[in-house]
Motif scaffolding. Structure first.
Motif, mmCIF file in Angstrom:
data_model
loop_
_atom_site.group_PDB
_atom_site.id
_atom_site.type_symbol
_atom_site.label_atom_id
_atom_site.label_comp_id
_atom_site.label_asym_id
_atom_site.label_seq_id
_atom_site.Cartn_x
_atom_site.Cartn_y
_atom_site.Cartn_z
ATOM 1 N N THR A 333 0.836 -1.201 0.000
ATOM 2 C CA THR A 333 0.000 0.000 0.000
ATOM 3 C C THR A 333 0.875 1.257 0.000
ATOM 4 O O THR A 333 0.605 2.213 -0.730
ATOM 5 C CB THR A 333 -0.947 0.004 1.219
ATOM 6 N N VAL A 357 -8.869 2.011 1.503
ATOM 7 C CA VAL A 357 -9.462 1.528 0.233
ATOM 8 C C VAL A 357 -8.394 0.789 -0.578
ATOM 9 O O VAL A 357 -8.643 -0.312 -1.089
ATOM 10 C CB VAL A 357 -10.058 2.719 -0.565
ATOM 11 N N LYS A 358 -7.205 1.371 -0.662
ATOM 12 C CA LYS A 358 -6.127 0.787 -1.469
ATOM 13 C C LYS A 358 -5.712 -0.579 -0.900
ATOM 14 O O LYS A 358 -5.564 -1.553 -1.647
ATOM 15 C CB LYS A 358 -4.929 1.755 -1.479
ATOM 16 N N ASP A 360 -7.433 -2.576 0.898
ATOM 17 C CA ASP A 360 -8.518 -3.518 0.669
ATOM 18 C C ASP A 360 -8.447 -4.089 -0.751
ATOM 19 O O ASP A 360 -8.621 -5.291 -0.963
ATOM 20 C CB ASP A 360 -9.854 -2.807 0.916
ATOM 21 N N GLU A 361 -8.154 -3.226 -1.699
ATOM 22 C CA GLU A 361 -8.010 -3.619 -3.107
ATOM 23 C C GLU A 361 -6.840 -4.591 -3.291
ATOM 24 O O GLU A 361 -6.919 -5.570 -4.021
ATOM 25 C CB GLU A 361 -7.642 -2.377 -3.924
ATOM 26 N N LEU A 362 -5.734 -4.276 -2.599
ATOM 27 C CA LEU A 362 -4.497 -5.050 -2.790
ATOM 28 C C LEU A 362 -4.465 -6.367 -2.024
ATOM 29 O O LEU A 362 -3.642 -7.230 -2.291
ATOM 30 C CB LEU A 362 -3.289 -4.194 -2.364
#
Ligand code: MG
Length: 363
Positions: A333, A357-358, A360-362
């Motif tokens: 992140t 958010v990032k 969570d995406e990764l």
């Protein structure tokens, strides 16, 4: 009489503060209580302390915390909640000249640049976290220009003696058992990965106005020494105390006086304390290394670290990632971050949200 407002009254630090209040009803009046929700615990406290002003983040939002922070009936505010929701209230309380006992790490790590400028007088802001409280006590009467190095101690967490292979197989149940302190889930996992210490290093750098090379962590398995300050002449001051959050809480509330009533006081237990210190193994616990890197980078990175760590811990507790993947997700992140340096608190708080958010995406 201290007229007190407490944000985060039902958490683990809040409970220690309430114990001190309970034992000192002659010295402390609990004017207002704030917590996340209207839990039974909160209502019981309100009844016990005859507190009329109750705020919950769930019902009153940031405005409730704000009311508490500037309440003219209150002269001392304890910030014992976790996360970023009380940062603006902290700023308001400082501006309103309240005394502050601060246990919330995020407000300094994310917004320290702005928060520290609002301090109007020495000892207005009193660090309540055990290690920072120790350093704060060691620094009284000292000229900060002679600080060589500040050391925060760590118990080393439950996995200090695990090898790399054992760490791969750590479960949430194993990580939730801390050897010394009983705390909330997030901070207990942070203690197991040593990210708690990493976050505390960043906090200490900002709180005590030193550079990234002047703060370090030392493992002290006895958990009796909470912090050390080494001065330029080679003298070292250490603060020792039984590991009990009621001690730093009372020191913040009553400073410069010292009170601890018999019913909650234990004489220091010297005989069983090991006064040995050693460096944390950063290869086994890379979170310290990551925090040190963030201390060097500064800018938006401390905020991103906070958001990424929140999600990494959450994913681990949900069994979506392994214990050893917590630092990996945080690092990914940080590497993905292309945000510019925040120019105000709102932007810094937004960076925490971006990182959530990032991450969570990764994940
Ligand atoms: Mg601590």
């Amino acid at each position: 009489m201290i007229n007190l407002g407490i944000i985060g009254a039902t958490g683990s630090v809040g409970s220690s503060v309430m114990s001190v209040c309970r034992a000192h009803k002659d010295k402390i009046k609990v004017v207002a209580l704030a917590a996340n929700s209207r839990s039974e615990k909160l209502l019981n406290l309100a009844q016990e302390f005859n507190t009329k002003k109750i705020y919950t983040y769930e019902h009153d939002g940031a405005a409730g915390l704000e009311n508490l922070a500037v309440d003219p009936e209150i002269d001392h505010v304890v910030f014992a909640s976790s996360g970023t929701s009380a940062i603006m209230a902290l700023c308001s309380a400082l501006k309103a000249d309240k005394n502050i006992s601060l246990a919330n790490k995020e407000s300094i790590v994310v917004a320290g640049e702005w928060v520290m400028k609002l301090i109007k007088r020495g000892d207005q802001l009193r660090p309540l976290d055990s290690e920072h409280n120790a350093i704060w006590q060691c620094l009284h009467g000292e000229n900060k220009n002679f600080i060589e190095k500040i050391y925060l101690t760590a118990s080393g967490g439950p996995f200090r003696n695990f090898n790399a292979c054992d760490l791969e197989n750590v479960t949430p149940e194993m990580a939730l058992k801390h050897p010394v302190w009983a705390m909330g889930a997030k901070i207990t996992i942070d203690s197991a990965t040593l990210m708690n210490k990493g976050i505390e290093l960043i906090e200490a750098m900002i709180l005590f106005g030193v550079n990234e090379n002047q703060v370090d962590a030392l493992i002290s398995p006895g958990s009796f020494i909470h912090g050390l300050v080494e001065f330029s002449d080679g003298s070292v001051k250490l603060l020792g105390a039984n590991p009990d959050m009621k001690l730093p809480a009372a020191s913040c509330l009553f400073w410069p006086d010292r009170y601890m009533p018999d019913e909650i006081f234990k004489r220091p237990e010297y005989n069983c304390k090991e006064l040995k210190f050693f460096e944390p193994d950063e290869n086994k616990f890379p979170c310290i290394k990551i925090a040190r890197e963030v201390m060097k980078l500064k800018g938006v990175y401390p905020a991103v670290l906070i958001g990424a760590d929140e999600i990494a811990v959450k994913k681990f507790l949900e069994r979506k990632i392994k214990f050893t993947e917590i630092p990996v997700l945080i690092e990914k992140t940080l590497e993905a971050c292309d945000l510019k340096t925040p120019s105000n608190i709102q932007e810094a708080i937004s960076a925490v949200e971006w990182a959530r958010v990032k991450a969570d995406e990764l994940a």
